[in-house]
Design a protein around this motif. Structure first.
Motif, PDB file in Angstrom:
ATOM      1  N   UNK A 253      66.881  -0.997 -90.205  1.00  0.00           N
ATOM      2  CA  UNK A 253      66.432   0.390 -90.002  1.00  0.00           C
ATOM      3  C   UNK A 253      65.968   0.663 -88.584  1.00  0.00           C
ATOM      4  N   UNK A 254      65.930  -0.411 -87.769  1.00  0.00           N
ATOM      5  CA  UNK A 254      65.438  -0.267 -86.398  1.00  0.00           C
ATOM      6  C   UNK A 254      66.342   0.640 -85.557  1.00  0.00           C
ATOM      7  N   UNK A 255      67.647   0.579 -85.783  1.00  0.00           N
ATOM      8  CA  UNK A 255      68.576   1.393 -84.983  1.00  0.00           C
ATOM      9  C   UNK A 255      68.326   2.883 -85.206  1.00  0.00           C
ATOM     10  N   UNK A 256      68.164   3.252 -86.472  1.00  0.00           N
ATOM     11  CA  UNK A 256      67.907   4.661 -86.782  1.00  0.00           C
ATOM     12  C   UNK A 256      66.581   5.096 -86.140  1.00  0.00           C
ATOM     13  N   UNK A 257      65.585   4.220 -86.230  1.00  0.00           N
ATOM     14  CA  UNK A 257      64.275   4.566 -85.662  1.00  0.00           C
ATOM     15  C   UNK A 257      64.384   4.706 -84.133  1.00  0.00           C
ATOM     16  N   UNK A 258      65.197   3.844 -83.544  1.00  0.00           N
ATOM     17  CA  UNK A 258      65.356   3.893 -82.080  1.00  0.00           C
ATOM     18  C   UNK A 258      66.000   5.208 -81.650  1.00  0.00           C
ATOM     19  N   UNK A 259      66.913   5.726 -82.459  1.00  0.00           N
ATOM     20  CA  UNK A 259      67.536   7.019 -82.154  1.00  0.00           C
ATOM     21  C   UNK A 259      66.491   8.135 -82.204  1.00  0.00           C
ATOM     22  N   UNK A 329      74.208  -0.901 -80.421  1.00  0.00           N
ATOM     23  CA  UNK A 329      74.496  -0.594 -79.013  1.00  0.00           C
ATOM     24  C   UNK A 329      74.249   0.886 -78.736  1.00  0.00           C
ATOM     25  N   UNK A 330      74.725   1.739 -79.629  1.00  0.00           N
ATOM     26  CA  UNK A 330      74.556   3.182 -79.411  1.00  0.00           C
ATOM     27  C   UNK A 330      73.081   3.579 -79.422  1.00  0.00           C
ATOM     28  N   UNK A 331      72.319   2.999 -80.348  1.00  0.00           N
ATOM     29  CA  UNK A 331      70.903   3.357 -80.457  1.00  0.00           C
ATOM     30  C   UNK A 331      70.137   2.874 -79.226  1.00  0.00           C
ATOM     31  N   UNK A 332      70.424   1.643 -78.815  1.00  0.00           N
ATOM     32  CA  UNK A 332      69.736   1.100 -77.636  1.00  0.00           C
ATOM     33  C   UNK A 332      70.099   1.887 -76.383  1.00  0.00           C
ATOM     34  N   UNK A 382      64.393  -3.204 -69.834  1.00  0.00           N
ATOM     35  CA  UNK A 382      65.110  -4.464 -69.558  1.00  0.00           C
ATOM     36  C   UNK A 382      65.631  -5.111 -70.832  1.00  0.00           C
ATOM     37  N   UNK A 383      64.823  -5.049 -71.890  1.00  0.00           N
ATOM     38  CA  UNK A 383      65.258  -5.673 -73.147  1.00  0.00           C
ATOM     39  C   UNK A 383      66.466  -4.943 -73.722  1.00  0.00           C
ATOM     40  N   UNK A 384      66.544  -3.624 -73.485  1.00  0.00           N
ATOM     41  CA  UNK A 384      67.730  -2.871 -73.903  1.00  0.00           C
ATOM     42  C   UNK A 384      68.936  -3.367 -73.115  1.00  0.00           C
ATOM     43  N   UNK A 385      68.746  -3.560 -71.815  1.00  0.00           N
ATOM     44  CA  UNK A 385      69.870  -4.036 -70.994  1.00  0.00           C
ATOM     45  C   UNK A 385      70.280  -5.453 -71.395  1.00  0.00           C
TER      46      UNK A 385
END
Ligand SMILES: Cc1cc2nc3c(=O)[nH]c(=O)nc-3n(C[C@H](O)[C@H](O)[C@H](O)COP(=O)(O)OP(=O)(O)OC[C@H]3O[C@@H](n4cnc5c(N)ncnc54)[C@H](O)[C@@H]3O)c2cc1C
Length: 399
Positions: A253-259, A329-332, A382-385
């Motif tokens: 669920x982290x990706x949705x939250x990141x969006x 990838x898209x969310x980050x 940086x962690x996203x990269x």
């Protein structure tokens, strides 16, 4: 009243409904309201209560438990509008935990836990605003957490220290992530971590939980804490999900939250541009509005284009959801682009205001501090990269 149009993403009927309802609520909380909360460092209780009373804290709770059962496509609209309304990133953060911390309960809670808590959360009568993951010795590397939970008879005993736990002061329950099997005894460091539901008032009364407010310079009205667990005893049934699977549950669920975090940055950026444009039209220097100068126009126009680009990616990713080839990838990348755009927007707004850019009465200095924060939380740029380098570009893993 917004002067900048933001109509480049076609909203569905449901999204329009969410946007209009949220705008109606936010219209009652003007710039002065947020300025006062910021100056006093006071949690926006009236704002949060209004959202709670109208059922918005149950946004992600299924309808069968009294919630709204909203999808990410609608939650991005909700949180972007809250930030854009004048409250900024912090206004969205004031309720973000309350909405998102119900997700592990929905996904992993026992039927008894769900029936006991979800209807009350949806009704705004109880809250899980706090999520205790980060520790002094394990920031970005969450698998290195040292907080331990040991089983003793029918109870769990939790000991350790957390840092940066936000909203603990306004939370009835906290989700605590702790090691249940030492790192040395598991095959992968992602194993042996579990999630627990802690009743905050009970824990404090028992003497097993203490917390100190961190003195910080952004997000003025949402407080964060250093948290100490000292042999805190909680009932055995308060484990959330499977023992040892907590880290995977955090990721789910982290990706949705990141969006949605990206959307909060977009709202903040839109707000900053809006205030910059308003000031550029009003302020006269050399007998003409400063907005006539292209040196003033271009930074605002430049970042507007960048913000719209980040928005296209965020909303498109929300629409694709699990069908996306790589939602992670898209969310980050959405979060990365939206944070940077928010930062550049706030910087342009400060510059447009000249000296008043740092005067509290124009608010843009607050947006600037918040925009800087978005490059740090909940994950650093940086962690996203790192994610994009390794998972998308196939470069060697660095840790
Ligand atoms: C206002 C605020 C509210 C927060 N609320 C919560 C909350 O409610 N609950 C919670 O659990 N946490 C919360 N956090 C913590 C937040 O998630 C962390 O601050 C964030 O994940 C970064 O961890 P860190 O601060 O320990 O930085 P560190 O991990 O110590 O990193 C320091 C710097 O080094 C860089 N770095 C480290 N390792 C690498 C690497 N391998 N490659 C490249 N760069 C690297 C980082 O990007 C960063 O710039 C909050 C933080 C803040 C500031």
């Amino acid at each position: 009243m917004s002067v900048v149009t933001d109509e480049f993403v076609q909203l569905s009927e449901n999204q329009k409904l969410v946007r209009n309802s949220i705008q109606d609520i936010c219209d009652n909380f003007d710039h002065e309201y947020w300025r006062e909360r910021s100056a006093a460092g006071e949690y926006p209780t009236e704002f949060v209560d209004t959202l709670s009373e109208q059922g918005w804290m149950g946004a992600l709770i299924p309808e069968e438990y009294g919630g709204a059962g909203m999808a990410t496509t609608e939650t991005v609209v909700m949180m972007e509008e809250i930030a854009a309304s004048g409250g900024g990133f912090s206004a969205a953060q004031a309720i973000h935990g309350g909405i998102y911390n119900s997700v592990p309960l929905v996904k992993y809670g026992s039927e008894e836990q769900k029936e006991r808590l979800l209807p009350d959360i949806a009704a705004g009568d109880t809250s899980i605003q706090a999520f205790c993951l980060t520790e002094p010795n394990s920031g970005s590397d969450s698998t290195s957490i040292e907080t331990r939970a040991e089983r003793e008879g029918g109870e769990w005993v939790i000991s350790g220290q957390k840092i940066w736990t936000s909203r603990l002061d306004v939370s009835d329950y906290a989700i605590v992530v702790a090691r249940t099997t030492p790192k040395e005894e598991v095959e992968k460091k992602t194993q042996g971590i579990s999630m627990f539901l802690v009743n905050v008032a009970d824990a404090v009364e028992q003497g097993g939980l203490e917390y100190d407010q961190i003195d910080k310079t952004a997000s003025d009205f949402v407080h964060s804490y250093s948290v100490y667990f000292d042999d805190l005893r909680i009932p055995g049934e308060n484990i959330l999900g499977e023992k040892g699977d907590g880290f995977y549950q955090v990721l789910d669920g982290l990706n949705e939250e990141r969006l949605v975090i990206a959307a909060e940055c977009l709202g903040l950026g839109r707000l900053a541009i809006d205030r910059g444009v308003q000031y550029a039209n009003e302020r006269e220097v050399f007998d003409r509005p400063i907005g006539k100068n292209q040196a003033v126009q271009h930074p605002l126009a430049d970042v507007y284009a960048r913000l719209q680009s980040a928005k296209q990616m965020t909303y498109n990713a929300a629409e694709q959801g699990e069908d996306a080839t790589d939602l992670g990838a898209l969310a980050n990348m959405s979060k990365y682009l939206a944070s940077d755009a928010a930062f550049e927007a706030a910087d342009a707004a400060v510059q447009t205001h000249g000296g008043f850019g740092i005067a509290r009465e124009y608010d843009v200095e607050r947006y600037f501090r918040e925009a800087r924060l978005t490059r740090l939380v909940p994950i650093t740029q940086q962690l996203v990269l790192n994610y994009v380098s390794e998972k998308v570009l196939g470069l060697p893993r660095s840790y």
